[in-house]
Each structure stands twice: as C-alpha cells, then as structure tokens.
Write an enzyme that holds these catalytic residues in place. Structure first.
Site, PDB file in Angstrom:
ATOM      1  N   ASP A  13       0.817  -1.226   0.000  1.00  0.00           N
ATOM      2  CA  ASP A  13       0.000   0.000   0.000  1.00  0.00           C
ATOM      3  C   ASP A  13       0.846   1.269   0.000  1.00  0.00           C
ATOM      4  OD1 ASP A  13      -2.261  -1.677   0.252  1.00  0.00           O
ATOM      5  OD2 ASP A  13      -1.905  -1.797   2.406  1.00  0.00           O
ATOM      6  N   LYS A  16       2.428   2.076  -5.068  1.00  0.00           N
ATOM      7  CA  LYS A  16       3.212   1.560  -6.212  1.00  0.00           C
ATOM      8  C   LYS A  16       2.496   1.803  -7.531  1.00  0.00           C
ATOM      9  CE  LYS A  16       3.285  -2.540  -4.375  1.00  0.00           C
ATOM     10  NZ  LYS A  16       2.814  -2.228  -3.019  1.00  0.00           N
ATOM     11  N   GLY A  40      -4.159  -4.597  -4.204  1.00  0.00           N
ATOM     12  CA  GLY A  40      -5.166  -3.610  -4.603  1.00  0.00           C
ATOM     13  C   GLY A  40      -4.421  -2.387  -5.086  1.00  0.00           C
ATOM     14  N   HIS A  41      -4.336  -2.231  -6.389  1.00  0.00           N
ATOM     15  CA  HIS A  41      -3.518  -1.157  -6.959  1.00  0.00           C
ATOM     16  C   HIS A  41      -4.410  -0.046  -7.502  1.00  0.00           C
ATOM     17  CE1 HIS A  41       0.035  -4.163  -7.518  1.00  0.00           C
ATOM     18  NE2 HIS A  41      -0.098  -3.730  -6.286  1.00  0.00           N
ATOM     19  N   GLN A 224       2.346  -6.057  -2.960  1.00  0.00           N
ATOM     20  CA  GLN A 224       2.684  -6.071  -1.536  1.00  0.00           C
ATOM     21  C   GLN A 224       3.981  -5.267  -1.313  1.00  0.00           C
ATOM     22  OE1 GLN A 224       1.780  -9.485  -2.906  1.00  0.00           O
ATOM     23  NE2 GLN A 224      -0.229  -8.598  -2.602  1.00  0.00           N
TER      24      GLN A 224
HETATM   25  P1  IMP Z   1      -2.271 -12.786   2.053  1.00  0.00           P
HETATM   26  O1  IMP Z   1      -1.324 -12.256   1.051  1.00  0.00           O
HETATM   27  O2  IMP Z   1      -3.712 -12.569   1.693  1.00  0.00           O
HETATM   28  O3  IMP Z   1      -1.978 -14.210   2.415  1.00  0.00           O
HETATM   29  O4  IMP Z   1      -2.068 -11.959   3.417  1.00  0.00           O
HETATM   30  C1  IMP Z   1      -0.868 -12.048   4.187  1.00  0.00           C
HETATM   31  C2  IMP Z   1      -0.515 -10.691   4.783  1.00  0.00           C
HETATM   32  O5  IMP Z   1      -0.161  -9.796   3.736  1.00  0.00           O
HETATM   33  C3  IMP Z   1      -1.655 -10.013   5.537  1.00  0.00           C
HETATM   34  O6  IMP Z   1      -1.104  -9.250   6.594  1.00  0.00           O
HETATM   35  C4  IMP Z   1      -2.257  -9.084   4.500  1.00  0.00           C
HETATM   36  O7  IMP Z   1      -2.929  -7.994   5.086  1.00  0.00           O
HETATM   37  C5  IMP Z   1      -0.992  -8.639   3.785  1.00  0.00           C
HETATM   38  N1  IMP Z   1      -1.231  -8.213   2.392  1.00  0.00           N
HETATM   39  C6  IMP Z   1      -1.460  -8.993   1.322  1.00  0.00           C
HETATM   40  N2  IMP Z   1      -1.629  -8.265   0.222  1.00  0.00           N
HETATM   41  C7  IMP Z   1      -1.472  -6.985   0.588  1.00  0.00           C
HETATM   42  C8  IMP Z   1      -1.493  -5.751  -0.128  1.00  0.00           C
HETATM   43  O8  IMP Z   1      -1.673  -5.682  -1.350  1.00  0.00           O
HETATM   44  N3  IMP Z   1      -1.291  -4.634   0.613  1.00  0.00           N
HETATM   45  C9  IMP Z   1      -1.051  -4.675   1.949  1.00  0.00           C
HETATM   46  N4  IMP Z   1      -1.011  -5.798   2.653  1.00  0.00           N
HETATM   47  C10 IMP Z   1      -1.223  -6.951   1.989  1.00  0.00           C
END
Ligand code: IMP
Length: 424
Positions: A13, A16, A40-41, A224
């Site tokens: 977040d 990017k 979520g971009h 991420q």
């Molecule tokens: P997962 O990727 O859904 O397995 O989540 C694992 C961890 O990564 C959690 O803390 C999510 O909130 C975090 N996470 C996954 N994708 C994003 C993103 O695009 N932005 C921020 N945090 C993310």
C-alpha cells in the site's frame, strides 16, 4: 534496453500503482511478478479512479502490453471479471494482456482454506486478505498446483482436471471442518472463465526476452511490499510470495543483468494491514489522524490500516536488500498538518542499538524505536520542481534520504497522476 523494477519498500500500500502508472508512459511492457488478487492497486487518471487486483497498472496506456508473470497466482474467474470491468470503462485491452503459462491457478477451495485456516488461528490470525493466496502457493511448492498453461488443454481434459482437483481438495476441506465446493457448478464457472482467458495465455518469458532484444522498455511491477516478503518479511506475518527483487527475476524470467533501475516505493509514513510487528505504529490520535488524512483503508478488503511514523531502520534494510537505486516517496501531503513529525532512525532492543531490521519477530517485538523529531509544514503543492516544497518538507525529505541511504527522486503529493514532483 534494460529493465526498471518497482518494488514496495514497506508493508504494501505504498502507492506503487501510481508510480507504475507514471512510469508506464515511457514503457512498452509492464509485468506483474508475484502475488495475486490480494493486491489492490489504485490509479487515479483524469479524475477517474481504477482499482486493479491482477491486471498490471500500466493498462491505462494504449501502447503498453501488460503481462501477468509466472510468479503470480491467478483466480481465473476474478481475472475474467476484472478484465470485463476495465473494458466496460472504455479501456481497449485487445492484444494488450498476456498471462504466463507458469502462473498458478487459484481455485475456490484455496479461498475456503485460507479463510478456514485464519479462523483456526483464533485470536492471533495472520490477517490475510482471504483471497486464497497462501494455499495456492502451498500447492505450487508442494508440486500439486495447476498452472495457467494447463488451461490450454482440450476442454474435456480441463473439466476432468478441475473435477479431480476439487474432489481431492474437498477431502482436505472436510478434514478442516470446512464446507465442500460443489463440483459441477464450480467446474462450469471455471470452464467459462478459462475459455475467456485461454487466448491470453502464452510463454511470457519469450515475450519479455524478445522485447529486451528489440530494445523495448520493460517495467516490472511488484505487489505487496518487502516487509511482507516470504523470506525477508516479518515471518510468519507475511504474504506467501517473494515481494522483493528476487521475486521479479523468478516471476518474470529475467536475468539480474537486465535490470538497471530499482525504484523503491515508500510512503512518507508507515502503514500495515493485518497482524504482525510494526515498531513505529501509533495506536492513538496520531495513528487515527494519519488514517483519516491518508484514506488508509484497504483497497481489497476495506480494512482500516494500522498507521505510524516512517521507519528508517526498516527502510535502510529494504534499500540494501533490493539494491534500490532511487526512491519514490508517496503521500508526503498527508503529513501537511502535523506540527512535529517523528522519524525512526534506529531501534533499541534491550541494551543493543539496531540499525537493521531484525529477521525474527520475537526480537522485533522487543524493539523500541529511537525517534528524531522534525518540524512540520503547512502545505505542499503538486507542481513541477522540488523548490515548490516548503523548506521543512524539503528538510524531511533530505533527512529521510540520509537515514535510509538512498536518493529520493520522485515525491508524490496526492492521488492524481499530476500530483508529483520529479526531482530528476
Ligand atoms: P495474504 O497475502 O492474503 O496471504 O495476506 C498475508 C498478509 O499480507 C496479511 O497481513 C495481509 O494484510 C498482507 N497483504 C497482502 N496483500 C497486501 C497488499 O496488497 N497490501 C497490503 N497488505 C497486503
């Protein structure tokens, strides 16, 4: 022509997508290298807001070809739906989206497992996005996964493969006390989406290699952030892919020698969604103010993000880890109304002073940030030229550069494409 790589410097977040959108103007290809619909971009172009989850953020430029790289995990139904949404909003995507044969398929049972596993963790879940990411990557490394290239098989074979996988995984779901996935209905839905996506699936490595041979410009887009990286993040509170530069090499299939710019995206403060250590978190009024001013709510899940001051220890570590050559600093305008702004420059862990982010969560949990307090400013403005930043904001930018050991080239001051200063 070398590759530019965009990598998240914090816990995701960081903005990017906005920077990728900016750089995509001069790119021929934009390739996502890892993750899936957990991302979520958000891009705001001419007042229109787009939220991408699987489609690379370069899609709004008609000359750019977007690649979903082999390091990704892709839910075919979500992808077909996202492409439809983009088309409905008037974007011509014909011939402009390619999907790697090597990317893995996210099935509905992955989503059920993800959510079920979180529930089983009771009061201390990871806080995943619930998009099936971890079970899909688990299948990949256990060599049980289905790849996008498998969707190119004849229809009857695909049906048989999907049915077999769903039946097999329904046994696991039952074992976990989770509801079974209806086989026939799910196969039909998947088949429809697979048919839509089939024409996009190809060996994208060859596309990228030939682009490089032909002096085309390739931009690799991370999802991420480095502190969520499966190896280098705050394990186990991480995502399940390599969100730092290593992931780009494997996830797109490019050699390290092809990369000449690594742009680290950092927010001017820190946020995190989900659980896990966050040394500079502000749980009180400061955190709330950052959340409200920064609109810090998840694009994918709508969850409120945890907020805190900029963490120079984490930043310094991420710069080294990725070989970041320049920084894009986003959301500096969010700090506009603070009289004093704190910046963490080192950690105290018992009697030790730490300059680098520890690898173990149990050590991180004991770390207390050492802060410097800088003067605030009242208003940034998004025109051209760094001279337009107020003096105190320039001092903040300069100190941040010193603390992390890398130059800040781009400063972003709002969601819109134009709210950016390129310091050259
Ligand atoms: P997962 O990727 O859904 O397995 O989540 C694992 C961890 O990564 C959690 O803390 C999510 O909130 C975090 N996470 C996954 N994708 C994003 C993103 O695009 N932005 C921020 N945090 C993310």
């Amino acid at each position: 022509m070398p590759v530019t790589l965009v990598v998240g410097g914090q816990w995701g977040d960081e903005g990017k997508a906005k920077i990728v959108d900016l750089l995509a103007r001069d790119a021929d290809y934009v390739a996502r290298y890892q993750g899936g619909a957990n991302a979520g971009h958000t891009v705001v172009a001419d007042g229109r807001r787009f939220a991408f989850h699987l489609v690379p953020s370069g899609i709004l430029y008609p000359h750019v070809v977007c690649i979903l790289g082999g390091g990704m995990v892709i839910d075919p139904v979500a992808l077909a739906c996202e492409i439809d949404g983009v088309v409905e909003r008037g974007v011509d995507v014909r011939g402009r989206i390619l999907v790697s044969e090597q990317a893995h398929v996210v099935f509905p049972y992955h989503v059920e497992m993800d959510r079920g596993m979180e529930r089983r963790l009771g009061s201390s879940p990871i806080g995943t996005t619930g998009k099936g990411i971890s079970p899909a990557y688990a299948d990949k490394v256990s060599r049980r996964g289905v790849r996008m290239g498998d969707l190119l098989r004849p229809a009857a074979e695909i049906d048989a493969l999907f049915s077999e996988k769903i039946r097999e995984n329904n046994k696991h779901l039952k074992h976990l006390g989770l509801p079974a996935i209806p086989v026939k209905k799910t196969v039909e839905t998947l088949r429809r989406s697979a048919a839509r996506i089939q024409p996009l699936i190809t060996d994208t490595r060859i596309t990228v290699w030939s682009a490089l041979e032909n002096e085309k410009r390739v931009l690799c887009e991370g999802a991420q952030g480095s502190l969520l990286d499966i190896d280098h993040g705050t394990y186990p509170y991480v995502t399940s892919s390599s969100a730092s530069v290593g992931g780009a090499l494997a996830g797109v299939g490019i050699p390290p020698s092809s990369i000449d710019r690594v742009i680290g995206i950092f927010k001017a403060y820190c946020t995190r969604v989900g659980n896990g250590p966050f040394p500079t978190e502000e749980k009180g009024r400061v955190g709330e103010k950052l959340r409200e001013l920064g609109g810090e709510y998840g694009t994918t899940t709508g969850r409120p993000r945890r907020c805190g001051w900029f963490d120079g220890v984490a930043g310094r570590t991420v710069i080294k880890l990725n070989g970041i050559t320049e920084i894009a600093l986003t959301k500096l305008d969010v700090l506009d109304s603070f009289d004093k702004i704190k910046m963490c420059t080192s950690y105290r862990c018992g009697k030790k002073r730490l300059d680098y982010f520890p690898t173990m969560v149990r050590e991180l949990d004991r770390c207390k940030p050492d802060y410097e307090v800088l003067d605030g400013w009242r208003e940034t403005s998004g025109g051209d030229g760094a001279k337009e930043l107020p003096r105190a904001a320039l001092a903040y930018v300069a100190r941040l550069e010193e603390v992390v050991g890398c130059r800040i080239r781009i400063v972003s001051l709002g969601a819109d494409r134009r709210a950016v200063i390129d310091r050259g």
